[in-house]
Design a protein around this motif. Sequence first.
Motif, PDB file in Angstrom:
ATOM      1  N   ASP A 178       0.828  -1.209   0.000  1.00 21.11           N
ATOM      2  CA  ASP A 178       0.000   0.000   0.000  1.00 21.11           C
ATOM      3  C   ASP A 178       0.864   1.262   0.000  1.00 21.11           C
ATOM      4  OD1 ASP A 178      -2.338  -1.470   0.001  1.00 21.11           O
ATOM      5  OD2 ASP A 178      -2.498  -1.489   2.189  1.00 21.11           O
ATOM      6  N   ILE A 179       1.943   1.235   0.777  1.00 19.99           N
ATOM      7  CA  ILE A 179       2.863   2.379   0.809  1.00 19.99           C
ATOM      8  C   ILE A 179       3.513   2.565  -0.550  1.00 19.99           C
ATOM      9  CG2 ILE A 179       5.065   3.211   1.739  1.00 19.99           C
ATOM     10  CD1 ILE A 179       2.815   3.646   3.657  1.00 19.99           C
ATOM     11  N   ARG A 180       3.921   1.436  -1.159  1.00 17.33           N
ATOM     12  CA  ARG A 180       4.546   1.529  -2.483  1.00 17.33           C
ATOM     13  C   ARG A 180       3.565   2.106  -3.502  1.00 17.33           C
ATOM     14  NH1 ARG A 180       6.217  -3.795  -1.990  1.00 17.33           N
ATOM     15  NH2 ARG A 180       5.168  -4.345  -3.939  1.00 17.33           N
ATOM     16  N   PHE A 181       2.308   1.709  -3.401  1.00 17.21           N
ATOM     17  CA  PHE A 181       1.314   2.221  -4.359  1.00 17.21           C
ATOM     18  C   PHE A 181       1.166   3.736  -4.228  1.00 17.21           C
ATOM     19  CE2 PHE A 181      -3.057   3.553  -5.267  1.00 17.21           C
ATOM     20  CZ  PHE A 181      -3.171   3.141  -6.597  1.00 17.21           C
ATOM     21  N   ALA A 213       7.994   4.153   9.539  1.00 14.02           N
ATOM     22  CA  ALA A 213       7.016   4.435  10.596  1.00 14.02           C
ATOM     23  C   ALA A 213       7.693   4.574  11.948  1.00 14.02           C
ATOM     24  CB  ALA A 213       5.973   3.326  10.647  1.00 14.02           C
ATOM     25  N   ASN A 214       8.972   4.225  12.030  1.00 20.16           N
ATOM     26  CA  ASN A 214       9.720   4.327  13.282  1.00 20.16           C
ATOM     27  C   ASN A 214      10.370   5.708  13.372  1.00 20.16           C
ATOM     28  OD1 ASN A 214       9.958   1.224  12.352  1.00 20.16           O
ATOM     29  ND2 ASN A 214       9.823   1.365  14.586  1.00 20.16           N
ATOM     30  N   GLY A 215       9.550   6.702  13.631  1.00 24.18           N
ATOM     31  CA  GLY A 215      10.013   8.077  13.591  1.00 24.18           C
ATOM     32  C   GLY A 215      10.560   8.586  14.899  1.00 24.18           C
ATOM     33  N   ASP A 216      11.458   7.840  15.534  1.00 20.39           N
ATOM     34  CA  ASP A 216      12.039   8.278  16.789  1.00 20.39           C
ATOM     35  C   ASP A 216      13.461   8.773  16.554  1.00 20.39           C
ATOM     36  OD1 ASP A 216      14.012   5.837  17.460  1.00 20.39           O
ATOM     37  OD2 ASP A 216      12.121   5.055  16.659  1.00 20.39           O
ATOM     38  N   GLU A 217      13.978   9.487  17.534  1.00 19.57           N
ATOM     39  CA  GLU A 217      15.303  10.085  17.390  1.00 19.57           C
ATOM     40  C   GLU A 217      16.392   9.035  17.215  1.00 19.57           C
ATOM     41  OE1 GLU A 217      18.516  12.774  19.900  1.00 19.57           O
ATOM     42  OE2 GLU A 217      16.419  12.748  20.536  1.00 19.57           O
ATOM     43  N   GLU A 218      16.282   7.910  17.897  1.00 20.85           N
ATOM     44  CA  GLU A 218      17.321   6.877  17.821  1.00 20.85           C
ATOM     45  C   GLU A 218      17.467   6.354  16.391  1.00 20.85           C
ATOM     46  OE1 GLU A 218      18.483   2.534  19.818  1.00 20.85           O
ATOM     47  OE2 GLU A 218      16.705   3.649  20.487  1.00 20.85           O
ATOM     48  N   ASN A 219      16.342   6.033  15.740  1.00 20.06           N
ATOM     49  CA  ASN A 219      16.407   5.534  14.367  1.00 20.06           C
ATOM     50  C   ASN A 219      16.866   6.618  13.400  1.00 20.06           C
ATOM     51  OD1 ASN A 219      15.421   2.648  14.033  1.00 20.06           O
ATOM     52  ND2 ASN A 219      13.826   3.475  15.357  1.00 20.06           N
ATOM     53  N   THR A 241      20.520  10.732   3.460  1.00 19.29           N
ATOM     54  CA  THR A 241      20.440  12.127   3.035  1.00 19.29           C
ATOM     55  C   THR A 241      19.249  12.818   3.674  1.00 19.29           C
ATOM     56  OG1 THR A 241      21.197  11.281   0.877  1.00 19.29           O
ATOM     57  CG2 THR A 241      20.630  13.620   1.000  1.00 19.29           C
ATOM     58  N   ASP A 242      18.167  12.078   3.870  1.00 14.27           N
ATOM     59  CA  ASP A 242      16.956  12.636   4.468  1.00 14.27           C
ATOM     60  C   ASP A 242      16.253  11.522   5.220  1.00 14.27           C
ATOM     61  OD1 ASP A 242      14.859  14.288   5.155  1.00 14.27           O
ATOM     62  OD2 ASP A 242      14.179  14.684   3.116  1.00 14.27           O
ATOM     63  N   TYR A 243      15.333  11.909   6.096  1.00 12.87           N
ATOM     64  CA  TYR A 243      14.601  10.948   6.926  1.00 12.87           C
ATOM     65  C   TYR A 243      13.165  11.431   7.013  1.00 12.87           C
ATOM     66  CZ  TYR A 243      13.889   7.700  10.871  1.00 12.87           C
ATOM     67  OH  TYR A 243      13.468   6.686  11.689  1.00 12.87           O
ATOM     68  N   LEU A 244      12.236  10.636   6.517  1.00  9.80           N
ATOM     69  CA  LEU A 244      10.841  11.037   6.397  1.00  9.80           C
ATOM     70  C   LEU A 244       9.951  10.032   7.112  1.00  9.80           C
ATOM     71  CD1 LEU A 244       8.629  12.847   5.124  1.00  9.80           C
ATOM     72  CD2 LEU A 244       8.800  11.435   3.062  1.00  9.80           C
ATOM     73  N   ASN A 245       9.100  10.542   7.981  1.00  7.73           N
ATOM     74  CA  ASN A 245       8.191   9.667   8.721  1.00  7.73           C
ATOM     75  C   ASN A 245       6.990   9.258   7.882  1.00  7.73           C
ATOM     76  OD1 ASN A 245       9.695   9.734  11.069  1.00  7.73           O
ATOM     77  ND2 ASN A 245       8.542  11.416  11.968  1.00  7.73           N
ATOM     78  N   LYS A 246       6.497   8.059   8.117  1.00  5.46           N
ATOM     79  CA  LYS A 246       5.200   7.632   7.612  1.00  5.46           C
ATOM     80  C   LYS A 246       4.176   7.880   8.713  1.00  5.46           C
ATOM     81  CE  LYS A 246       7.250   3.626   5.219  1.00  5.46           C
ATOM     82  NZ  LYS A 246       7.287   2.154   5.242  1.00  5.46           N
ATOM     83  N   PRO A 247       2.937   8.199   8.377  1.00  7.16           N
ATOM     84  CA  PRO A 247       2.447   8.398   7.011  1.00  7.16           C
ATOM     85  C   PRO A 247       2.887   9.752   6.474  1.00  7.16           C
ATOM     86  CG  PRO A 247       0.691   8.838   8.574  1.00  7.16           C
ATOM     87  CD  PRO A 247       1.860   8.351   9.385  1.00  7.16           C
ATOM     88  N   PHE A 248       3.023   9.825   5.160  1.00  5.79           N
ATOM     89  CA  PHE A 248       3.404  11.066   4.510  1.00  5.79           C
ATOM     90  C   PHE A 248       2.310  11.459   3.530  1.00  5.79           C
ATOM     91  CE2 PHE A 248       5.246   7.437   2.303  1.00  5.79           C
ATOM     92  CZ  PHE A 248       4.733   7.600   1.023  1.00  5.79           C
TER      93      PHE A 248
END
Length: 442
Positions: free
Chosen positions: A328-331, A399-405, A415-422
């Motif tokens: 679903d994310i890929r779509f 979906a693991n949008g925490d500081e550690e990851n 280069t960049d880090y983007l949280n899901k959902p976007f």
Amino acid sequence: MLVRFWGTRGSIATPGPATIRFGGNTSCVEVVTKTGHRLIFDCGTGARPLGAHLMAHSLHPINATILLSHTHWDHIQGFPFFAPAFVPGNRITVCAPKGAGRSLAEVLAGQMEHTYFPVELGQLAAQIEYRDLLDDTYNLDGVRVTTQYLNHPAVTLGYKIEADGVRVLYLCDHEPYWEKLWRSDAEPGRLESILHTGDRRHAAFMQDADVVIHDAQYTPSEYPAKKNWGHSTYSFATAIAAAANVKRLFLTHHDPTHSDDFLSRVEELSCEVAASLNSRMHVSCAYEGFEEAFENDGFDNPCAANEPLVDRKRGFALRIALVDDDEDIRFLARMTLLRAGHEVLEASGGADALELIETRKPDLVLLDLHMPPPNGFEVLRLLRSKEVTRSLPVIVFTANGDEENAAASFELGATDYLNKPFTPPQLEARVRSCFASVHGCN
């Protein structure tokens, strides 16, 4: 360099007794160099009084360069009322970021169709030139103008003007790349302490500037409900400018619900943020009618010798490797990227991704972290271990949008880090910004 504010409001004009001090017109800022070059940041409703002022007080013909951050309505709605555009002999160059889907002239003509406005774009008597800009450096009539993509749902540019020994930046409609600015293990207030590389690049763009005019539409308490709308808080704008050693900061794009009393309090709180970071930066909320000449003998005008500056004509259709085990994310990502004109290659696991990247050589990778092995961390480590993929732009989206990851991803070379959902506009903007940060010229 003279700076004048003609419009400081965001989203919609708000005239009335509650907005007298800071103003109710939407974004418009005028900059005039000692040699008489006139540049105008955005063309909101503030462009109407600016145009009237120029007609009454300027030598004719009038020459001006309009630098649009983007073409959302509150940034262009004053253009049909800009009086110099109606006068034969005047010369106006209108610049805006390339990639809005239609040409700049078509976008401006849209709001001037006969249904909406009595004069069509083609009927304007001035000589008008339209110019698409990328994340790059330009020589505009002897003034060095450097652009950088901002984090906004529409394709948006920030501008840095260097002339008269002064650096002035206009950064309107920009959102933090990460809600938390500082790393937990670092001292706040320092550029190297910024967690997200996108925020660090934003700070580096304004480093040591004499004047920064920055979006600050929301308060920290308002921001969670407005996340992904493409705007900053006053605390973020102040803190990141302090880290960049900015001398003078103007907060702008005031929310239409914020009264003069409210903005006076925002001004006080912003000064407290700067003081807490031991910054001597002067912070204030921009207001209509402000004007000041800024001088600084710290460096020579970089365009004085007419040096050749980059003006690239490259397009922006990329080959993108989309790596995620969630169909679903890929779509959603595939539809967004295809609509933007990109070619999309897909993989559902780490092994397939590495083979795909080696054989098809994408321009950019969208990489999930948790998927069939090797996981995203290992894929990123392997990519950065090879010379051929060491500089390949990689956006980790997870979906693991925490500081550690996030910190681990940047440590491995993301280069960049983007949280899901976007959102689709958010993804499109981040792809453009990520690619430019690696292959841009500034």
